[in-house]
Design a protein around this motif. Structure first.
Motif, PDB file in Angstrom:
ATOM      1  N   SER A   1      41.489  45.013  34.038  1.00 62.08           N
ATOM      2  CA  SER A   1      40.595  45.827  34.863  1.00 62.08           C
ATOM      3  C   SER A   1      40.206  45.095  36.147  1.00 62.08           C
ATOM      4  CB  SER A   1      39.342  46.220  34.069  1.00 62.08           C
ATOM      5  OG  SER A   1      38.397  45.172  34.081  1.00 62.08           O
ATOM      6  N   TYR A   2      40.041  43.749  36.051  1.00 67.70           N
ATOM      7  CA  TYR A   2      39.758  42.994  37.287  1.00 67.70           C
ATOM      8  C   TYR A   2      40.916  43.157  38.263  1.00 67.70           C
ATOM      9  CZ  TYR A   2      36.705  40.350  34.057  1.00 67.70           C
ATOM     10  OH  TYR A   2      35.810  39.988  33.114  1.00 67.70           O
ATOM     11  N   ARG A   3      42.126  43.030  37.719  1.00 72.35           N
ATOM     12  CA  ARG A   3      43.304  43.091  38.577  1.00 72.35           C
ATOM     13  C   ARG A   3      43.364  44.450  39.276  1.00 72.35           C
ATOM     14  NH1 ARG A   3      47.546  42.860  35.095  1.00 72.35           N
ATOM     15  NH2 ARG A   3      47.886  45.072  35.536  1.00 72.35           N
ATOM     16  N   VAL A   4      43.222  45.511  38.491  1.00 69.92           N
ATOM     17  CA  VAL A   4      43.277  46.861  39.079  1.00 69.92           C
ATOM     18  C   VAL A   4      42.192  47.013  40.144  1.00 69.92           C
ATOM     19  CG1 VAL A   4      42.885  49.303  38.593  1.00 69.92           C
ATOM     20  CG2 VAL A   4      44.309  47.930  37.052  1.00 69.92           C
ATOM     21  N   THR A   5      40.960  46.598  39.801  1.00 74.00           N
ATOM     22  CA  THR A   5      39.847  46.780  40.725  1.00 74.00           C
ATOM     23  C   THR A   5      40.066  45.996  42.021  1.00 74.00           C
ATOM     24  OG1 THR A   5      38.426  46.959  38.794  1.00 74.00           O
ATOM     25  CG2 THR A   5      37.343  46.708  40.915  1.00 74.00           C
ATOM     26  N   LEU A   6      40.408  44.698  41.871  1.00 69.74           N
ATOM     27  CA  LEU A   6      40.546  43.843  43.057  1.00 69.74           C
ATOM     28  C   LEU A   6      41.707  44.300  43.935  1.00 69.74           C
ATOM     29  CD1 LEU A   6      39.933  40.264  41.601  1.00 69.74           C
ATOM     30  CD2 LEU A   6      38.514  41.492  43.260  1.00 69.74           C
ATOM     31  N   LEU A   7      42.859  44.574  43.325  1.00 71.12           N
ATOM     32  CA  LEU A   7      44.025  44.948  44.121  1.00 71.12           C
ATOM     33  C   LEU A   7      43.791  46.280  44.842  1.00 71.12           C
ATOM     34  CD1 LEU A   7      47.054  43.871  41.897  1.00 71.12           C
ATOM     35  CD2 LEU A   7      46.122  42.753  43.933  1.00 71.12           C
ATOM     36  N   CYS A   8      43.225  47.239  44.090  1.00 70.44           N
ATOM     37  CA  CYS A   8      42.980  48.536  44.712  1.00 70.44           C
ATOM     38  C   CYS A   8      41.934  48.420  45.818  1.00 70.44           C
ATOM     39  CB  CYS A   8      42.527  49.552  43.668  1.00 70.44           C
ATOM     40  SG  CYS A   8      43.857  50.034  42.554  1.00 70.44           S
TER      41      CYS A   8
ATOM     42  N   SER B   1      28.391  40.890  34.831  1.00 66.62           N
ATOM     43  CA  SER B   1      28.057  39.624  35.487  1.00 66.62           C
ATOM     44  C   SER B   1      29.252  39.095  36.282  1.00 66.62           C
ATOM     45  CB  SER B   1      27.601  38.585  34.460  1.00 66.62           C
ATOM     46  OG  SER B   1      28.699  38.147  33.681  1.00 66.62           O
ATOM     47  N   ILE B   2      30.458  39.402  35.807  1.00 65.44           N
ATOM     48  CA  ILE B   2      31.656  38.978  36.553  1.00 65.44           C
ATOM     49  C   ILE B   2      31.717  39.718  37.894  1.00 65.44           C
ATOM     50  CG2 ILE B   2      34.186  39.018  36.555  1.00 65.44           C
ATOM     51  CD1 ILE B   2      33.045  36.909  34.727  1.00 65.44           C
ATOM     52  N   MET B   3      31.387  41.009  37.859  1.00 62.46           N
ATOM     53  CA  MET B   3      31.377  41.773  39.112  1.00 62.46           C
ATOM     54  C   MET B   3      30.320  41.232  40.067  1.00 62.46           C
ATOM     55  SD  MET B   3      31.789  45.642  37.727  1.00 62.46           S
ATOM     56  CE  MET B   3      31.917  46.308  39.373  1.00 62.46           C
ATOM     57  N   LEU B   4      29.166  40.864  39.487  1.00 63.26           N
ATOM     58  CA  LEU B   4      28.088  40.305  40.301  1.00 63.26           C
ATOM     59  C   LEU B   4      28.542  39.012  40.964  1.00 63.26           C
ATOM     60  CD1 LEU B   4      25.091  40.813  40.952  1.00 63.26           C
ATOM     61  CD2 LEU B   4      24.516  39.317  39.047  1.00 63.26           C
ATOM     62  N   LEU B   5      29.202  38.175  40.192  1.00 60.16           N
ATOM     63  CA  LEU B   5      29.691  36.898  40.709  1.00 60.16           C
ATOM     64  C   LEU B   5      30.686  37.141  41.847  1.00 60.16           C
ATOM     65  CD1 LEU B   5      29.599  33.816  40.086  1.00 60.16           C
ATOM     66  CD2 LEU B   5      31.726  34.157  38.806  1.00 60.16           C
ATOM     67  N   ALA B   6      31.602  38.097  41.627  1.00 61.85           N
ATOM     68  CA  ALA B   6      32.600  38.394  42.651  1.00 61.85           C
ATOM     69  C   ALA B   6      31.910  38.846  43.936  1.00 61.85           C
ATOM     70  CB  ALA B   6      33.554  39.479  42.149  1.00 61.85           C
TER      71      ALA B   6
END
Lengths: 341, 273
Positions: free
Chosen positions: B55-62, B246-251
């Motif tokens: 999901s990180y990959r999809v979110t970040l790449l998109c 929290s990962i999204m917050l960190l990003a």
């Protein structure tokens, strides 16, 4: 490089800014375009640069018709009124810009040498790595000049070069620009609304009004022999009295002045405040003193003639001023022009 | 004590600090507190699970693709609105804000209807063999739509303030149009572009409503991180949801920090002294 303007016309929407101006500028000459705002002087300068194109007429650089040459290929150096320095580049990068984008390839060392030479020429050694926001107005002005000179322009064009500076900085820079011009001998055209600046700096002054040239000449010619009322007024303080011309003689309060060449009828007599001698009695225009203004080097006297016209004249600081005292005005160097309507 | 021009500093400072604490810091603090209730090992298992990483990959790449698209299109739009006068200019200018005003779910449903294989655009595109709805391309389109105004609205005012004499000066010095854009305009627009990019990217990372309708939400394929956090929430697995959030917050923090550093560098020429 000689420049010739041939019957240039420029209209913006419905406003005709320049009406058929023709002008010859000799190689190496320093010429001022002088006029009030709206006289078309900046528009003419921008057309010479190629930043505007004339609607009619042609511009020649030497023998070449430059009218349709794009600004980037025209080889002019242009100093903008507010300098237009690139804010994100250092002084050195600003000066190097023209060389970096030039089709003539130069090595980094060549460019650095030339920048150093130019900084020395404009007396700004040591400021190479500053940004424009970090230097004074007078220094920015000199950077703008160095940047324009870096591309070896055929012609140098300056738009109100000292307009935004303090009076004393302005005077120093004028003398300095004159010196640079003498060293480099580059044909230079500058625009100003300040007659002192034009007279101080230029070999030749072109006076403009409402998009037309009203007189061209050396500073001496335009000062001593103004050809019309506009030039007389624009170059400095002038008194104006209503007069009537009959057979080459102008009459003001029954005092006669030479008016050779002025047609019969209503006319105006002009003279400078310094060209008046006040007498308690004697020949001249009868007048009454009203008020005095003290100045560091003189007294300016306000008076009114017997027929109610106001006159100002300058006297020595010792002048014994008494309000309401009566006397006569003798006028030196009078100029008579047909009345304007 | 020096007299202040505007009175009331203690009061206004107090109100703003309380507000920031209650509205921003408290919820984020609760989030971190919740995530921290997991042990380090559990936390790591959750945030590094295959489904989460996908999901990180999809979110970040998109988000990156949508931001890149908006960079080009948003700059062009800002340029046209500022530099040209044409009929309907003010209308186009007003339309730019529409993605802000529209509820994102409405945008998502509208985009899905258009891009579904029986929709106006989707029908034409599927004839060409391109499938948009229920693929990452759909996610990119939804992200680009909702974050378009950021680049336009940050670049536009700077472009309006640029001194036209700078471009003329560059012309008299012999620069071509391309060189003027690259050497004179772009460096001055850069801080605004960076600000717009970071806002656009942040919005894309956090976008939820518009995406879930068009994405299809296949785990490992078209499932965004925000949705995964939501799914955990629905399963009453609050700590896991908080861990992923929290990962999204960190990003988001990392990206804002990087943008700030870049912006400071791009603006160093404005420092006096």
């Amino acid at each position: 490089m000689k420049i010739r303007l041939d019957k240039i016309v420029k209209t913006f929407d419905t406003f005709r800014a320049v009406h058929g101006v023709s002008l010859d500028i000799g190689s190496g000459e320093l010429v001022a375009l002088l006029g009030p705002s709206g006289s078309g002087k900046t528009t003419i300068l921008r057309m010479v640069a190629g930043l505007e194109y004339p609607d009619e007429g042609a511009i020649f650089f030497g023998e070449e018709n430059a009218t349709d040459i794009e600004v980037r290929h025209r080889g002019v150096g242009f100093v903008f009124q507010h300098y237009a320095l690139f804010p994100h580049m250092t002084i050195g990068e600003n000066i190097a810009f023209g060389m970096k984008v030039s089709k003539t390839r130069r090595s980094a060392a060549e460019i650095a040498d030339r920048v150093a030479d130019l900084l020395r020429l404009v007396q700004l050694d040591g400021l190479k790595d500053r940004f424009p926001a970090q230097i004074s107005g007078g220094q920015r002005q000199r950077v703008a000049l160095a940047r324009a000179l870096a591309v070896d322009p055929k012609v140098l064009l300056l738009d109100e070069p000292f307009g935004a500076l303090d009076a004393n900085v302005r005077r120093d820079l004028r003398r300095w620009l004159r010196k640079i011009h003498e060293e480099l001998g580059i044909t230079t055209l500058f625009v100003t609304h300040d007659q002192a600046e034009a007279l101080d700096l230029a070999d030749r002054v072109v006076i403009l009004d409402k998009g037309r040239i009203v007189q061209t000449g050396t500073p001496e010619e335009v000062c001593r022999a103004p050809e019309n009322a506009f030039v007389m007024n624009f170059l400095g303080d002038a008194n104006r009295l209503k007069a009537t011309v009959t057979a080459g003689r102008a009459s003001v309060n029954e005092v006669l002045f030479d008016a050779t060449g002025v047609p019969d009828g209503a006319a105006e007599l002009f003279f400078r405040p310094a060209d008046v001698i006040w007498r308690e009695d004697g020949a001249g225009i009868p007048a009454v003193l009203l008020r005095v203004i003290d100045r560091p080097d003189s007294k300016r006297i306000l008076a009114v003639t017997a027929d109610g016209q106001h006159v100002e004249f300058d006297t020595a600081p010792e002048f014994p001023f008494r309000p309401q005292s009566r006397g006569t005005l003798e006028i030196l160097r009078p100029k008579v022009f047909a009345a304007a309507f | 004590m020096a007299r202040r021009i505007l009175p009331g500093l203690p009061l206004s400072l107090g109100i703003t600090l309380v507000y920031v604490a209650v509205i921003v810091v408290l919820p984020l603090g609760a989030l971190i507190f919740k995530a921290a209730s997991l042990g380090p090992a559990d936390y790591w298992t959750i945030v590094s699970s295959d489904r989460a990483v996908a999901s990180y990959r999809v979110t970040l790449l998109c988000a990156a693709a949508a931001t890149a698209f908006n960079l080009v299109f948003g700059m062009a739009l800002a340029w046209v609105i500022v530099r040209y006068r044409f009929p309907g200019r003010r209308f186009v200018d007003a339309l730019v804000d529409l993605p802000f005003a529209l509820p994102t779910a409405v945008a998502g449903i509208a985009l899905t209807t258009l891009f579904a294989s029986n929709g106006w655009f989707g029908g034409a595109l599927s004839a060409l063999g391109i499938k948009v709805a229920y693929t990452p391309i759909g996610i990119i389109i939804a992200m680009a739509f909702t974050s378009l105004p950021f680049i336009v609205r940050t670049v536009q005012p700077v472009l309006e303030e640029l001194d036209g004499a700078l471009e003329e000066a560059a012309q008299t010095l012999g620069a071509s149009d391309g060189e003027i854009f690259r050497r004179v305009l772009l460096p001055q627009l850069l801080p605004a572009i960076l600000a717009g990019l970071s806002l656009s990217f942040a919005r894309s990372l956090g976008e939820f409503g518009a995406i879930i309708f068009i994405a299809g939400n296949q785990p490992y394929e078209t499932e965004i991180t925000a949705l995964l956090a939501f799914i955990r929430l629905e399963e009453y697995d609050y700590p896991a949801s908080a861990a992923i959030a929290s990962i999204m917050l960190l990003a988001a923090f990392l990206m804002l920090a990087v943008t700030n550093i870049l912006q400071t560098r791009a603006l160093r020429y404005t420092v006096k002294g």
